[in-house]
Write an enzyme that holds these catalytic residues in place. Sequence first.
Site, PDB file in Angstrom:
ATOM      1  N   GLU A   1       0.966 -61.854 172.827  1.00  7.57           N
ATOM      2  CA  GLU A   1       1.968 -61.177 173.646  1.00  7.57           C
ATOM      3  C   GLU A   1       1.526 -60.858 175.063  1.00  7.57           C
ATOM      4  O   GLU A   1       1.945 -59.829 175.619  1.00  7.57           O
ATOM      5  CB  GLU A   1       2.387 -59.879 172.943  1.00  7.57           C
ATOM      6  CG  GLU A   1       1.293 -58.803 172.861  1.00  7.57           C
ATOM      7  CD  GLU A   1       0.476 -58.823 171.600  1.00  7.57           C
ATOM      8  OE1 GLU A   1      -0.161 -57.799 171.275  1.00  7.57           O
ATOM      9  OE2 GLU A   1       0.448 -59.868 170.919  1.00  7.57           O
TER      10      GLU A   1
ATOM     11  N   HIS B   1       9.160 -61.782 167.982  1.00  8.84           N
ATOM     12  CA  HIS B   1       8.035 -60.873 167.743  1.00  8.84           C
ATOM     13  C   HIS B   1       7.271 -60.640 169.045  1.00  8.84           C
ATOM     14  O   HIS B   1       6.974 -59.493 169.420  1.00  8.84           O
ATOM     15  CB  HIS B   1       7.123 -61.485 166.676  1.00  8.84           C
ATOM     16  CG  HIS B   1       5.891 -60.683 166.366  1.00  8.84           C
ATOM     17  ND1 HIS B   1       5.738 -59.971 165.195  1.00  8.84           N
ATOM     18  CD2 HIS B   1       4.741 -60.485 167.064  1.00  8.84           C
ATOM     19  CE1 HIS B   1       4.567 -59.366 165.188  1.00  8.84           C
ATOM     20  NE2 HIS B   1       3.939 -59.679 166.317  1.00  8.84           N
ATOM     21  N   GLU B   2       6.939 -61.725 169.741  1.00  6.42           N
ATOM     22  CA  GLU B   2       6.161 -61.573 170.983  1.00  6.42           C
ATOM     23  C   GLU B   2       6.987 -60.877 172.062  1.00  6.42           C
ATOM     24  O   GLU B   2       6.455 -60.087 172.847  1.00  6.42           O
ATOM     25  CB  GLU B   2       5.677 -62.937 171.473  1.00  6.42           C
ATOM     26  CG  GLU B   2       4.852 -63.707 170.458  1.00  6.42           C
ATOM     27  CD  GLU B   2       3.752 -62.887 169.799  1.00  6.42           C
ATOM     28  OE1 GLU B   2       3.096 -62.097 170.495  1.00  6.42           O
ATOM     29  OE2 GLU B   2       3.556 -63.033 168.582  1.00  6.42           O
TER      30      GLU B   2
ATOM     31  N   GLU C   1      -7.369 -61.005 172.879  1.00  7.35           N
ATOM     32  CA  GLU C   1      -7.339 -59.996 171.835  1.00  7.35           C
ATOM     33  C   GLU C   1      -8.277 -60.406 170.691  1.00  7.35           C
ATOM     34  O   GLU C   1      -8.196 -61.526 170.218  1.00  7.35           O
ATOM     35  CB  GLU C   1      -5.917 -59.834 171.284  1.00  7.35           C
ATOM     36  CG  GLU C   1      -5.760 -58.622 170.400  1.00  7.35           C
ATOM     37  CD  GLU C   1      -4.318 -58.391 169.962  1.00  7.35           C
ATOM     38  OE1 GLU C   1      -3.870 -57.240 169.928  1.00  7.35           O
ATOM     39  OE2 GLU C   1      -3.626 -59.385 169.670  1.00  7.35           O
TER      40      GLU C   1
ATOM     41  N   HIS D   1       6.870 -57.226 171.683  1.00 11.87           N
ATOM     42  CA  HIS D   1       5.604 -56.667 172.145  1.00 11.87           C
ATOM     43  C   HIS D   1       5.634 -56.263 173.627  1.00 11.87           C
ATOM     44  O   HIS D   1       4.782 -55.474 174.063  1.00 11.87           O
ATOM     45  CB  HIS D   1       4.479 -57.680 171.960  1.00 11.87           C
ATOM     46  CG  HIS D   1       3.798 -57.620 170.635  1.00 11.87           C
ATOM     47  ND1 HIS D   1       3.288 -56.451 170.119  1.00 11.87           N
ATOM     48  CD2 HIS D   1       3.507 -58.591 169.729  1.00 11.87           C
ATOM     49  CE1 HIS D   1       2.716 -56.712 168.946  1.00 11.87           C
ATOM     50  NE2 HIS D   1       2.848 -57.995 168.682  1.00 11.87           N
TER      51      HIS D   1
ATOM     52  N   GLY E   1      -0.356 -67.638 165.604  1.00 16.02           N
ATOM     53  CA  GLY E   1       0.995 -68.046 165.951  1.00 16.02           C
ATOM     54  C   GLY E   1       1.297 -67.873 167.426  1.00 16.02           C
ATOM     55  O   GLY E   1       1.873 -68.760 168.061  1.00 16.02           O
TER      56      GLY E   1
END
Length: 859
Positions: free
Chosen positions: A276, A307-308, A127, A311, A273
């Site tokens: 995903e 968080h991941e 990404e 995703h 950090g």
Amino acid sequence: MPAENLTRAEAIERADVVTGVESYTVELDVTTGPTTFASTTVIRFSAKPGGSTFVDLVAPAVREIVLNGRPLDPAAVYADSRIALTDLAAENELRVVADCAYMNTGEGLHRFVDPVDGEVYLYTQFEVPDARRVFATFEQPDLKAPFQVTVTAPAAWQVVSNQPTPEPTAATHATDADVLAATWTFEPTPRISTYLVALVAGPYAVERGELTSSDGRTIPLGVFCRASLSEHLDADYIMATTRKGFEFYEKTFDVPYPFDKYDQLFVPEYNMGAMENPGCVTFTEAYVFRSQVTDAVRERRVVTILHELAHMWFGDLVTMKWWNDLWLNESFAEYASTLATAEATEWEAAWTTFSAMEKTWAYRQDQLPTTHPIVAEIRDLEDVQVNFDGITYAKGASVLKQLAAWVGRDEFLAGVSAYFKKHAWSNTVLRDLLVELEATSGRDLGAWSAAWLETAGVNTLRPDVEVDAEGTITGLAVLQSAPADHPTIRPHRLGIGCYDLVEQPDGAVTLERTHQVVIDVDGERTEVPELVGHERPALLLLNDEDLAYAKVRLDDESLAAATEHLSRLTDPLARSLVWGSAWDAVRDGETPASAYVDLVLGNIAAETESTTVRTTLNQLGLAARTYVAPERRAATLARIGDRLWALAQEAAAGSDLQLQLVKFTAALASTPDHVAPLRGLLDGSVALDGLVVDTDLRWEVLQGLVRLGAADDAEVDAALAQDDTATGRQSAARARAAAPTVAAKEAAFASVVDQADVPNAIIRATAAGFVNVGDPAVLEPFVTRYVDALTGIWTSRSYHIAEELIEGLYPAPLASAGLRDAVQAWLDAHADAPAALRRMVAEQLAGTERALVAQAADV
């Protein structure tokens, strides 16, 4: 980099020609040597007959290109990271054979050699636009496809991709006949975007587990890290957190986990950090704790894990059509992960953490001259690279929290669930989500979207209070303002808390909420009749419970009460809001920075929330070094160093607060008197009950001594000999760059700017040491050096390395008119520079301009 850009217009045009991508077959051989690997890609796609387009590829050598059985001359059709394709058929097959380059920048396929054991570790990071560094691709998110990946690698390695790892078959090593090799042929992925394809390979240590999905499937789990770190890998905790996240999300979203397995891999020299990648999530290995860390870091790891995981639905199952809707990925994952952390893990105060850290980030970003709407205008890849920021993540999540409060949480989550079910495996735009939220909430969200998602800037809310002689409120209104360049006045759903001093049964006096009203604020003035007739509280707190996204000011009486009694305020979220309000007022030049220093030093020892402590002490350092009037700076820093060390000695043995106070004592030490306690911590002559001066803390203390001129290169060399690891080398680079001489700063600057082969992690560490100064005057010679290097850095380095250098080496501690003028002169002289470069430089300049305003107010 300009030759590797892609505009939105080009992506739209290509998606019009390429009407569908049937499949990718990608074969990689990573046994071909230390600089390049073999890459073969077969893409099957449909197109408008007779049409022309291009495929993306960044490779040092392209050996073969075959379109529909017709060989193409690479020299004729490959240039500027693109392979031109003409005379397309309705159904097409493209084969591309290339030698692709390993990277040491954290982009593409990153190659790392562990200094501990010499082992090689690989991982991908694609990404935004870096799949093209590994295989030929239509590098845009709306051309989704299944990917079938085959990898040849040393047989002893772990090889992990998006799909479950198959049993390997024997293969021949391309360059070393004595090394056994193997080939792993993965099953095709579901239909995903190119940036989500992943490969991690090397002699990683692994712990395995499983869970049962809501639809009854067994989902294999894996947790990986380098072998030399494996003794520190707390895989059981990571998997336990993952199981909690699975249960929460599957229930909340009412959609089962959409992939076949879930591996989490902690990889070296990572730029961020985490990422995903479906079923193959990569994390910074800073989350493998080889030394004691603060609770703030532990909590942050949990939030990042969740968080991941979020995703997998937001971004992977349903993906934005183009990067202007990046927020559909990141804002939702940020909101969902905080919600899950607060409600499904032991970190129940996650919204306090969000307020202290994430919203502070958002407010800072939203006040830069380069701020943008949450739904941003993304013209090209360079635009999106710089938009992974506090707007896209934290402001978007803040706005979603407010939206959920406004329409109702159940209605909000029902709309999200419908969105997933309707658009699974496809691409969406903003309107697709709003349709589902409108259907479940019964509200028209057009005006809300226009105000919150399609405009930039942050509003400021202030109370206007009138009281009579007896202290009774006779009038109360909330005043709302907006900056002149972003004048939108927005609707807010918010609480107003009334806090008073209360004597407890044990005789202690605390500051407690005694009353609250929740109102809708809209317009420049909103009357609050609900509190008229009530006794004026000691502290009147707007945005109580932090539902709204807005800067908040305290009236004079409330500010006085908060300053005097902040340590008595028992609600950690309310304290976070007070801390944030005080900080915003300093940044805006409304409150003297010296007063903020007094507030922190007088109250930080009573703060219970680890992230609030870390955020506040970081802000204390920034205030002392750049916001306090220059003539007061040395004395202020001296006082801070004295006070933090005194508080560290008084803190509870082995507490998180004790550890943080010691860390910040080392980070902010500024006088010869501060040398003795730091030296004592290193040699053992000074000990604090419960404090372990472990490897990483020793490095932090040593860096403080180097900055003070009390330790030299020989001592850094000795420390590195004891810790010759990846982390140790980064710490040594930072320590050397922190030496307080022009010669040391020049060596640091030249080592990362003049040398093009330095890994990303060493660049990041060196830059952090370069700007770590006691006396900012040592950076004066580098103002010209910095601006003169900007264009060369941008044109010669990959995006992430350019970003590290441009942001990391900016001599911000100078905070002077001279620095401001030099950077502004560069911007004036380079009006035609790439927009992303100008944005980076302008954001650094904005920090200096804000510091000068704050200095002028520090009277």
